[in-house]
Design a protein around this motif. Structure first.
Motif, PDB file in Angstrom:
ATOM      1  N   TYR A 107      -6.911 -10.558  30.459  1.00 53.18           N
ATOM      2  CA  TYR A 107      -5.683  -9.775  30.617  1.00 53.18           C
ATOM      3  C   TYR A 107      -5.956  -8.491  31.398  1.00 53.18           C
ATOM      4  CZ  TYR A 107      -2.799 -12.467  27.283  1.00 53.18           C
ATOM      5  OH  TYR A 107      -2.047 -13.435  26.653  1.00 53.18           O
ATOM      6  N   LEU A 108      -7.067  -7.844  31.117  1.00 51.03           N
ATOM      7  CA  LEU A 108      -7.408  -6.592  31.789  1.00 51.03           C
ATOM      8  C   LEU A 108      -7.570  -6.801  33.289  1.00 51.03           C
ATOM      9  CD1 LEU A 108      -8.167  -3.573  31.336  1.00 51.03           C
ATOM     10  CD2 LEU A 108     -10.556  -4.337  31.212  1.00 51.03           C
ATOM     11  N   LEU A 109      -8.248  -7.858  33.677  1.00 52.10           N
ATOM     12  CA  LEU A 109      -8.475  -8.136  35.095  1.00 52.10           C
ATOM     13  C   LEU A 109      -7.163  -8.479  35.803  1.00 52.10           C
ATOM     14  CD1 LEU A 109     -10.504  -8.400  37.388  1.00 52.10           C
ATOM     15  CD2 LEU A 109     -10.889 -10.774  36.697  1.00 52.10           C
ATOM     16  N   LEU A 110      -6.333  -9.314  35.172  1.00 58.77           N
ATOM     17  CA  LEU A 110      -5.063  -9.697  35.792  1.00 58.77           C
ATOM     18  C   LEU A 110      -4.144  -8.481  35.945  1.00 58.77           C
ATOM     19  CD1 LEU A 110      -4.310 -13.071  33.949  1.00 58.77           C
ATOM     20  CD2 LEU A 110      -4.942 -12.780  36.355  1.00 58.77           C
ATOM     21  N   GLY A 111      -4.093  -7.639  34.909  1.00 54.83           N
ATOM     22  CA  GLY A 111      -3.236  -6.461  34.994  1.00 54.83           C
ATOM     23  C   GLY A 111      -3.696  -5.479  36.043  1.00 54.83           C
ATOM     24  N   THR A 112      -4.997  -5.316  36.200  1.00 52.34           N
ATOM     25  CA  THR A 112      -5.519  -4.388  37.207  1.00 52.34           C
ATOM     26  C   THR A 112      -5.339  -4.942  38.608  1.00 52.34           C
ATOM     27  OG1 THR A 112      -7.159  -3.662  35.580  1.00 52.34           O
ATOM     28  CG2 THR A 112      -7.523  -3.009  37.859  1.00 52.34           C
ATOM     29  N   ARG A 113      -5.456  -6.243  38.762  1.00 56.63           N
ATOM     30  CA  ARG A 113      -5.176  -6.845  40.070  1.00 56.63           C
ATOM     31  C   ARG A 113      -3.717  -6.616  40.460  1.00 56.63           C
ATOM     32  NH1 ARG A 113      -8.049 -12.766  39.399  1.00 56.63           N
ATOM     33  NH2 ARG A 113     -10.196 -12.149  39.930  1.00 56.63           N
ATOM     34  N   ALA A 114      -2.829  -6.768  39.477  1.00 58.84           N
ATOM     35  CA  ALA A 114      -1.401  -6.606  39.774  1.00 58.84           C
ATOM     36  C   ALA A 114      -1.082  -5.175  40.172  1.00 58.84           C
ATOM     37  CB  ALA A 114      -0.568  -7.025  38.561  1.00 58.84           C
ATOM     38  N   ASN A 115      -1.662  -4.191  39.470  1.00 59.61           N
ATOM     39  CA  ASN A 115      -1.379  -2.791  39.783  1.00 59.61           C
ATOM     40  C   ASN A 115      -2.645  -1.953  39.631  1.00 59.61           C
ATOM     41  OD1 ASN A 115      -0.326  -0.257  40.189  1.00 59.61           O
ATOM     42  ND2 ASN A 115       1.490  -0.599  38.927  1.00 59.61           N
ATOM     43  N   PRO A 116      -3.488  -1.928  40.658  1.00 58.96           N
ATOM     44  CA  PRO A 116      -4.742  -1.159  40.574  1.00 58.96           C
ATOM     45  C   PRO A 116      -4.528   0.342  40.518  1.00 58.96           C
ATOM     46  CG  PRO A 116      -4.422  -2.013  42.794  1.00 58.96           C
ATOM     47  CD  PRO A 116      -3.357  -2.632  41.947  1.00 58.96           C
ATOM     48  N   HIS A 117      -3.330   0.823  40.849  1.00 56.67           N
ATOM     49  CA  HIS A 117      -3.078   2.268  40.854  1.00 56.67           C
ATOM     50  C   HIS A 117      -3.234   2.864  39.450  1.00 56.67           C
ATOM     51  CE1 HIS A 117      -1.515   1.675  44.882  1.00 56.67           C
ATOM     52  NE2 HIS A 117      -0.688   0.751  44.420  1.00 56.67           N
ATOM     53  N   ILE A 118      -3.033   2.051  38.426  1.00 58.73           N
ATOM     54  CA  ILE A 118      -3.081   2.579  37.059  1.00 58.73           C
ATOM     55  C   ILE A 118      -4.485   3.054  36.716  1.00 58.73           C
ATOM     56  CG2 ILE A 118      -2.835   1.973  34.625  1.00 58.73           C
ATOM     57  CD1 ILE A 118      -0.565   0.050  35.506  1.00 58.73           C
ATOM     58  N   PHE A 119      -5.466   2.153  36.838  1.00 60.16           N
ATOM     59  CA  PHE A 119      -6.822   2.521  36.441  1.00 60.16           C
ATOM     60  C   PHE A 119      -7.541   3.350  37.491  1.00 60.16           C
ATOM     61  CE2 PHE A 119      -6.497  -0.923  33.205  1.00 60.16           C
ATOM     62  CZ  PHE A 119      -6.662  -0.084  32.115  1.00 60.16           C
ATOM     63  N   THR A 120      -7.007   3.398  38.695  1.00 61.83           N
ATOM     64  CA  THR A 120      -7.540   4.358  39.659  1.00 61.83           C
ATOM     65  C   THR A 120      -7.408   5.770  39.094  1.00 61.83           C
ATOM     66  OG1 THR A 120      -7.014   2.945  41.543  1.00 61.83           O
ATOM     67  CG2 THR A 120      -7.301   5.281  41.994  1.00 61.83           C
ATOM     68  N   LYS A 121      -6.258   6.049  38.493  1.00 61.26           N
ATOM     69  CA  LYS A 121      -6.030   7.376  37.912  1.00 61.26           C
ATOM     70  C   LYS A 121      -6.661   7.513  36.521  1.00 61.26           C
ATOM     71  CE  LYS A 121      -3.544   8.947  41.328  1.00 61.26           C
ATOM     72  NZ  LYS A 121      -2.141   9.298  41.186  1.00 61.26           N
ATOM     73  N   VAL A 122      -6.620   6.446  35.714  1.00 65.15           N
ATOM     74  CA  VAL A 122      -7.164   6.539  34.354  1.00 65.15           C
ATOM     75  C   VAL A 122      -8.678   6.736  34.395  1.00 65.15           C
ATOM     76  CG1 VAL A 122      -7.553   5.273  32.200  1.00 65.15           C
ATOM     77  CG2 VAL A 122      -5.303   5.232  33.284  1.00 65.15           C
ATOM     78  N   LEU A 123      -9.373   5.898  35.155  1.00 66.63           N
ATOM     79  CA  LEU A 123     -10.828   6.031  35.248  1.00 66.63           C
ATOM     80  C   LEU A 123     -11.228   7.270  36.036  1.00 66.63           C
ATOM     81  CD1 LEU A 123     -11.998   2.324  35.725  1.00 66.63           C
ATOM     82  CD2 LEU A 123     -11.919   3.692  33.635  1.00 66.63           C
ATOM     83  N   GLY A 124     -10.333   7.740  36.890  1.00 67.46           N
ATOM     84  CA  GLY A 124     -10.586   8.990  37.601  1.00 67.46           C
ATOM     85  C   GLY A 124     -10.267  10.207  36.759  1.00 67.46           C
ATOM     86  N   ARG A 125      -9.839   9.962  35.507  1.00 71.22           N
ATOM     87  CA  ARG A 125      -9.519  11.029  34.538  1.00 71.22           C
ATOM     88  C   ARG A 125      -8.490  12.020  35.067  1.00 71.22           C
ATOM     89  NH1 ARG A 125     -12.694  11.024  30.063  1.00 71.22           N
ATOM     90  NH2 ARG A 125     -14.672   9.875  30.120  1.00 71.22           N
ATOM     91  N   ARG A 126      -7.480  11.498  35.722  1.00 71.87           N
ATOM     92  CA  ARG A 126      -6.388  12.362  36.142  1.00 71.87           C
ATOM     93  C   ARG A 126      -5.497  12.674  34.939  1.00 71.87           C
ATOM     94  NH1 ARG A 126      -9.341  13.000  39.783  1.00 71.87           N
ATOM     95  NH2 ARG A 126      -8.826  13.001  42.003  1.00 71.87           N
ATOM     96  N   PRO A 127      -4.844  13.833  34.910  1.00 72.03           N
ATOM     97  CA  PRO A 127      -4.001  14.195  33.771  1.00 72.03           C
ATOM     98  C   PRO A 127      -2.854  13.198  33.586  1.00 72.03           C
ATOM     99  CG  PRO A 127      -4.417  16.108  35.162  1.00 72.03           C
ATOM    100  CD  PRO A 127      -4.920  14.913  35.916  1.00 72.03           C
ATOM    101  N   GLN A 128      -2.454  12.995  32.334  1.00 74.27           N
ATOM    102  CA  GLN A 128      -1.333  12.115  32.040  1.00 74.27           C
ATOM    103  C   GLN A 128      -0.031  12.748  32.524  1.00 74.27           C
ATOM    104  OE1 GLN A 128      -1.112  11.003  27.940  1.00 74.27           O
ATOM    105  NE2 GLN A 128       0.582   9.578  28.227  1.00 74.27           N
TER     106      GLN A 128
END
Length: 414
Positions: free
Chosen positions: A235-256
């Motif tokens: 599920y994690l891989l499929l969701g990140t493929r669909a919208n990589p912008h999410i974890f780009t910011k999460v793993l980059g520790r950008r503010p919520q």
């Protein structure tokens, strides 16, 4: 009860009085007297047509708890009017309209009221009330025309109802229901399936239109239920493929983000990623969850960039480490030296071309008055419309069949 599910319009005197109360309520809101406006809004609801307006003004209340109270009373006032229109059992499974509320136009103000209760209850931290309202919208509209599935799946995670969240996501992600509503809007909450995803499911949800937010919510729920299992990683891989912008910011520790966007957006774009992070980033930033995602090399490969200069090949160690070209927004560089070398090489022309404004077609010149008259005359002639002479009128009518159709024409041009 109406055959068409229409709420009976208020009589003239009631509409006039309700409009007067609505004007007074709006004036009080504009002057900042929110509590004083509430009784006037409630009196305005004597006319069901004012329901949507009350919902819209409730969103403007700075005190969201007061807004929720107003909306809850609005819901209670609207229910009897829908029962008069649809039948006393319209909110029960025995009703023919159950699960199809959105198809009946007059149910929509009620549905928007309940959806607003779910949204504002979440903002004030009342998860139970938000979940209850969101479930109500899905029970009444199995096709979820309001997009409540994205909110409810996140609310269930926040309430630590991981099994219900995974079950709910699995129903909405199940290809057998594509193009149709889900049973009870997906709110049966049967035990989730812990088995790994099938190759057919993976192929189906590898398309760019797959709902990345639901896939990621399923990943979080599966991880919380079963740990670092194959199902959670899929599920994690499929969701990140669909919208990589999410974890780009999460793993980059950008503010919520502190608020969602209020504009239309394409699926799996940056705006949708923004709204998803506003809703759930605090869950993904939990230390054990963040470490689980960060340790996944497949995910990091999807959200990190490679330097755009030919021959460099350096890759980001962490998302958002590299700077991007401010002109085209598509080139990324590990250093100023690489950016400068790439600009002098091939990127100058590519970037300028990407920023060229397309040439606009020259506007058509307006027709001269005589041209307009000639076109109208030609059109009249084509339609064989009668002129002012009564004899022409008789000739025209004689060419019509008994039903008024022209016997000499196979079709009409409009």
């Amino acid at each position: 009860m109406s055959w068409f599910g229409e709420v009976k319009p208020a009589d003239v005197e009631t509409r006039i009085a309700a409009a007067r109360h609505m004007r007074k309520a709006v004036a009080l809101v504009k002057s900042g007297e929110y509590e004083r406006s509430v009784p006037f809004f409630l009196n305005a609801l004597a006319d069901y047509a004012n329901t949507d307006a009350v919902v819209a003004w409730a969103y403007r209340f700075p005190d969201k708890a007061l807004a929720v109270q107003l909306l809850e009373t609005t819901r209670e006032k609207a229910r009897p009017q829908l029962q008069d229109a649809l039948g006393l059992d319209c909110f029960e499974e025995t009703s023919t309209s159950f699960g199809e509320f959105w198809d009946l136009y007059d149910t929509r103000p009620y549905m928007r009221t309940v959806g607003a209760i779910a949204s504002l209850s979440h903002r004030i931290g009342d998860l139970n009330k938000a979940i209850s309202a969101s479930i109500e919208t899905l029970r009444l509209c199995h096709g979820d025309n309001m997009g409540q599935r994205y909110l409810l799946s996140a609310l269930l995670l926040k309430a630590q109802r991981y099994a219900d969240a995974l079950s709910f996501c699995q129903v909405w992600l199940d290809p057998q229901y594509d193009g149709q509503g889900r049973p009870h809007g997906g709110c049966v909450f049967a035990p989730p399936n812990p088995a790994p995803l099938t190759p057919e499911f993976v192929k189906r949800h590898s398309e760019p239109w797959s709902p990345g937010n639901l896939l990621l919510n399923a990943a979080y729920a599966a991880f919380r239920l079963y740990g670092d299992c194959e199902l959670a990683r899929q599920y994690l891989l499929l969701g990140t493929r669909a919208n990589p912008h999410i974890f780009t910011k999460v793993l980059g520790r950008r503010p919520q983000p502190i608020a969602p966007f209020k504009r239309p957006r394409p699926p799996n774009g940056t705006d949708e990623a923004h709204d998803y992070r506003w809703l759930t980033q605090d869950l993904w930033m939990e230390p054990e969850v963040w470490a689980w995602v960060d340790a996944n090399d497949d995910i990091k490969h999807l959200v990190t960039k490679t330097c755009s200069r030919e021959g460099c090949g350096r890759r980001e160690a962490r998302p958002l480490d590299f700077k991007y070209c401010n002109g085209c927004k598509h080139a990324f560089y590990c250093s100023y030296a690489c950016q400068k070398a790439h600009w002098r090489g091939s990127h100058r022309d590519v970037c300028k071309k990407a920023n060229e404004v397309p040439a606009r077609e020259a506007p058509r010149s307006p027709m001269a008055p005589e041209e307009i008259e000639a076109a109208e005359a030609a059109h009249m002639a084509e339609q064989r419309l009668p002129a002012d002479d009564p004899s022409d009128m008789l000739d025209y009518l004689s060419g019509l069949d008994d039903d008024g159709s022209d016997l000499e024409c196979d079709h009409l041009a409009y």
